[in-house]
Design a protein around this motif. Structure first.
Motif, PDB file in Angstrom:
ATOM      1  N   UNK A 138       0.842  -1.203   0.000  1.00 24.64           N
ATOM      2  CA  UNK A 138       0.000   0.000   0.000  1.00 24.64           C
ATOM      3  C   UNK A 138       0.879   1.256   0.000  1.00 24.64           C
ATOM      4  N   UNK A 143       0.717   3.806   1.700  1.00 27.72           N
ATOM      5  CA  UNK A 143       0.984   4.284   3.066  1.00 27.72           C
ATOM      6  C   UNK A 143       2.304   3.767   3.626  1.00 27.72           C
ATOM      7  N   UNK A 180      -8.330   7.297   1.442  1.00 33.35           N
ATOM      8  CA  UNK A 180      -7.587   7.046   2.688  1.00 33.35           C
ATOM      9  C   UNK A 180      -6.063   7.057   2.523  1.00 33.35           C
ATOM     10  N   UNK A 181      -5.556   6.491   1.445  1.00 31.41           N
ATOM     11  CA  UNK A 181      -4.097   6.427   1.306  1.00 31.41           C
ATOM     12  C   UNK A 181      -3.504   7.812   1.082  1.00 31.41           C
ATOM     13  N   UNK A 207      -4.699  10.755   1.924  1.00 29.77           N
ATOM     14  CA  UNK A 207      -4.731  11.644   3.103  1.00 29.77           C
ATOM     15  C   UNK A 207      -3.793  11.154   4.199  1.00 29.77           C
ATOM     16  N   UNK A 208      -3.460   9.866   4.202  1.00 31.04           N
ATOM     17  CA  UNK A 208      -2.465   9.367   5.158  1.00 31.04           C
ATOM     18  C   UNK A 208      -1.076   9.903   4.799  1.00 31.04           C
ATOM     19  N   UNK A 240      -1.068  13.647   5.904  1.00 31.07           N
ATOM     20  CA  UNK A 240      -0.943  13.895   7.344  1.00 31.07           C
ATOM     21  C   UNK A 240       0.480  13.642   7.808  1.00 31.07           C
ATOM     22  N   UNK A 241       1.130  12.655   7.199  1.00 33.59           N
ATOM     23  CA  UNK A 241       2.524  12.370   7.560  1.00 33.59           C
ATOM     24  C   UNK A 241       3.423  13.528   7.151  1.00 33.59           C
ATOM     25  N   UNK A 247       7.058  -2.153   6.766  1.00 34.25           N
ATOM     26  CA  UNK A 247       6.435  -3.381   6.264  1.00 34.25           C
ATOM     27  C   UNK A 247       4.913  -3.322   6.367  1.00 34.25           C
ATOM     28  N   UNK A 248       4.242  -3.314   5.216  1.00 31.20           N
ATOM     29  CA  UNK A 248       2.770  -3.364   5.148  1.00 31.20           C
ATOM     30  C   UNK A 248       2.438  -4.107   3.872  1.00 31.20           C
ATOM     31  N   UNK A 249       1.394  -4.930   3.912  1.00 39.17           N
ATOM     32  CA  UNK A 249       0.980  -5.609   2.683  1.00 39.17           C
ATOM     33  C   UNK A 249      -0.496  -5.332   2.426  1.00 39.17           C
ATOM     34  N   UNK A 250      -0.847  -5.365   1.148  1.00 42.25           N
ATOM     35  CA  UNK A 250      -2.263  -5.227   0.796  1.00 42.25           C
ATOM     36  C   UNK A 250      -2.641  -6.324  -0.179  1.00 42.25           C
ATOM     37  N   UNK A 277      -5.148   9.815  10.602  1.00 39.78           N
ATOM     38  CA  UNK A 277      -3.843   9.764   9.942  1.00 39.78           C
ATOM     39  C   UNK A 277      -2.828  10.636  10.668  1.00 39.78           C
ATOM     40  N   UNK A 309       0.887   9.939  12.307  1.00 36.08           N
ATOM     41  CA  UNK A 309       2.048  10.748  11.927  1.00 36.08           C
ATOM     42  C   UNK A 309       2.764  11.273  13.165  1.00 36.08           C
ATOM     43  N   UNK A 313      -7.476  -5.738   1.829  1.00 38.78           N
ATOM     44  CA  UNK A 313      -7.128  -6.249   3.153  1.00 38.78           C
ATOM     45  C   UNK A 313      -5.675  -5.853   3.397  1.00 38.78           C
ATOM     46  N   UNK A 353      -2.396  -5.637   5.839  1.00 37.86           N
ATOM     47  CA  UNK A 353      -1.756  -6.226   7.014  1.00 37.86           C
ATOM     48  C   UNK A 353      -0.641  -5.284   7.456  1.00 37.86           C
TER      49      UNK A 353
END
Ligand SMILES: Cc1cc2nc3c(=O)[nH]c(=O)nc-3n(C[C@H](O)[C@H](O)[C@H](O)COP(=O)(O)OP(=O)(O)OC[C@H]3O[C@@H](n4cnc5c(N)ncnc54)[C@H](O)[C@@H]3O)c2cc1C
Ligand SMILES: Nc1ncnc2c1ncn2[C@@H]1O[C@H](COP(=O)(O)O)[C@@H](O)[C@H]1O
Lengths: 305, 244
Positions: A61, A63, A87-88, A90-91, A94-95, A169-172, B120, B124, B156, B158
């Motif tokens: 993702x 993010x 969502x992605x 705006x994340x 914000x960062x 580390x994040x997976x989608x 968000x 941050x 989904x 993770x």
């Protein structure tokens, strides 16, 4: 701080409107596109001054790059950073706001420089009012997604971006939404019913109108969820389908913001409601004050003329 | 797993009256929790699991028992947090409140339509990864699996802990706490704290509010009268728009 404006984009929708908002905010407009090549191309087509592209892995993702990108944005020190409302995006925004020392505002319609400040119009109370705010110093703003206007200039060039920082580390995993194939998503015309309908049997009243318009049937959430009169994949709104038909005709729907969110991209919204004070008469393009049980047959007759 | 669930306590937008001049009157609006906050509590309970710990966190003069009645074991309330238009400021106070709770694995924040930046921005401020727009979440190994929708795709995601989830409600709260839950809630501990205790400096506001007005979008063209006549008027208008 420069006078430039950056746009952080992790999704390909509403980019033309977002670039137009970035233009109005002033300076050189850079889109930072985080995702597949098609996203970078969509950003380029919206005609900013330049597109910087960070390609993500298929299962990554956008993010995951939020902190690494925040450092890149802070180094460029634009006075305004914008993002569409997904969502992605705006994340990422914000960062970036934190190292930039920027105020964070959302549902923003327009940003413009005035004297030494930024004047911001934002949508408030679910769109019922526009609020004006004045901001000193850098601004991070989540945009209220706007109709996509055609871009005023030629496509920008795309240059790759290699951030100094690493992703977390994040997976989608992406799958088609169950029920997403329902006819209303691609329909040019949609007739939608709300709790103004008195019984399930009365749905038959709509058959003639659906046929005359070549329209698909949709509904408000309670008609599908609480009453179960229409399949769930046909309800429209914040938690239901988001559709963009040329005509959305709402019958006996009050027009709560959560419902209207699903048809923000419809070309024309028309409503029939027997309450002249129904909120839908403040947001629809056309309204008929009347009993849907009388107006629907009259519409069928008028369409046959 | 330890989850902190953040909930707002503000005057209900549904109770605000918009006047013809675009001014907003809040006099009759009751303070309520955020529209997405019941869903945030549900997600926090799901992620923490049966052996987990859910801590409520709120700012201002909230009814701290709101989250306790919904399953939080204790609550923290920051009494003197300023109401700010800058969602980054709200998030900075929330992040400081989270830091006052030891060993937090996940922070769950309502991902509100009206203020879609708070969740968000909390991530941050904490330097933790964020998943926003979440409709449901569950523990997954050492992390969390969060589900959200993007157009006609279900995602989904993770993420490893610690992390922040922004949770968007799919509907109104289906069941409000009964008398038994409310009585139990009153026995659970509420810690009150202040910005000074949390070490948060109150910065001069960078954002100044300048009033509200009605949107200038073209007003609805409303047809009133006999159905035969209004139906004809509407069909003519739609034909002129080229949408029939
Ligand atoms: C977190 C959250 C998410 C939500 N998500 C969604 C969503 O995705 N989609 C959604 O639809 N809702 C959603 N809702 C619910 C939403 O707030 C409204 O409650 C809902 O849209 C109302 O549906 P309605 O307009 O059909 O019913 P009502 O609000 O009851 O309106 C019925 C309307 O019909 C009119 N009427 C009655 N009789 C007649 C007649 N004979 N002829 C003409 N008009 C008549 C009335 O004047 C009234 O305006 C959500 C709510 C929450 C809290
Ligand atoms: N005053 C506040 N106290 C605690 N949390 C808040 C506050 N304001 C906003 N939030 C959080 O931010 C989310 C969105 O804000 P709101 O739109 O006010 O509901 C809420 O669901 C809360 O989790």
């Amino acid at each position: 701080m420069s006078d430039d404006t950056w746009l952080l984009a992790a999704a390909g929708t509403h980019l033309k409107g977002a670039v137009a908002a970035a233009r109005a905010a002033g300076g050189r407009v850079t889109v930072l596109a985080v995702g597949p090549r098609e996203l970078a191309d969509a950003a380029a087509a919206a005609a900013p001054d330049e597109v910087r592209w960070l390609e993500t892995a298929d299962d990554q993702p956008a993010e995951a790059w939020a902190a690494a990108l925040a450092a890149e944005v802070a180094a460029a020190a634009p006075h305004v950073v914008l993002a569409p409302s997904d969502p992605a995006s705006r994340t990422l925004l914000a960062a970036a706001a934190v190292p930039l020392g920027a105020a964070l505002l959302t549902r923003v319609l327009t940003v413009r420089s005035q004297d030494d400040a930024l004047v911001v119009d934002r949508s408030s109370l679910g769109g019922a009012v526009v609020e004006t705010l004045t901001v000193q110093g850098p601004l991070a703003a989540v945009l209220e997604d706007a109709d996509d206007a055609p871009p005023a200039a030629a496509p920008a060039t795309v240059a790759p971006l290699a951030p100094a920082g690493a992703p977390v580390p994040m997976q989608v995993k992406r799958e088609p939404l169950p029920g997403a194939a329902a006819g209303i998503r691609d329909a040019a015309r949609v007739v939608s019913v709300g709790r103004g309908l008195r019984s399930k049997d009365d749905l038959a009243l709509l058959d003639g109108l659906l046929a005359a318009l070549g329209a698909e049937l949709a509904c408000s959430m309670p008609v599908a969820d609480d009453l179960g009169w229409v399949p769930k994949e046909r309800y429209v709104g914040r938690s239901g389908q988001h559709i963009a038909p040329r005509l959305y005709l709402a019958l006996g729907i009050s027009g709560m913001p959560q419902h209207l969110e699903g048809v923000r991209d419809a070309k024309v919204v028309a409503a029939v409601n027997n309450d002249p004070a129904a909120p839908i008469f403040r947001t629809a393009d056309y309204g008929v004050v009347g009993d849907l049980y009388e107006v629907v047959p009259a519409l069928v007759a008028a369409l046959a003329e | 797993m330890r989850a902190v669930v953040v909930y707002a306590w503000a005057r209900s937008a549904a109770g605000a009256i918009v006047h013809a001049d675009g001014g907003v009157e809040w006099r009759h609006a009751r303070p309520v929790a955020g529209e997405d906050d019941p869903a945030a509590v549900a997600a926090a309970l799901a992620v923490a699991g049966p052996d987990g710990d859910v801590v409520g966190l709120t700012l201002g003069d909230a009814d701290a028992s709101w989250a306790l009645a919904r399953g939080a074991a204790r609550a923290v309330r920051v009494t003197d947090a300023p109401a700010s238009d800058d969602e980054g400021v709200t998030a900075a106070v929330i992040a400081a409140g989270v830091r006052s709770v030891a060993d937090v694995d996940v922070v769950v924040v309502g991902d509100s339509e009206e203020h879609p930046g708070v969740a968000a921005a909390v991530g941050a401020r904490l330097g933790w990864p964020v998943v926003a727009g979440v409709v449901s979440a569950a523990p997954s190994g050492a992390g969390i699996e969060a589900v959200r929708r993007a157009g006609d795709v279900q995602e989904t995601v993770v993420v490893t802990c610690p992390a922040v989830l922004g949770v968007a409600a799919e509907g109104a709260e289906s069941r409000t706490p009964g008398m038994k839950e409310q009585l139990a809630a009153r026995k659970r501990p509420v810690v009150t704290t202040t910005l000074a205790e949390l070490g948060v400096d109150t910065l001069p506001a960078a954002v100044v509010a300048g009033g509200t007005r009605l949107p200038e979008q073209a007003r609805t063209r409303v047809f009133e009268g006999e159905p035969e006549q209004t139906a004809r008027q509407l069909v003519a208008a739609l034909r002129a728009e080229g949408v029939l």
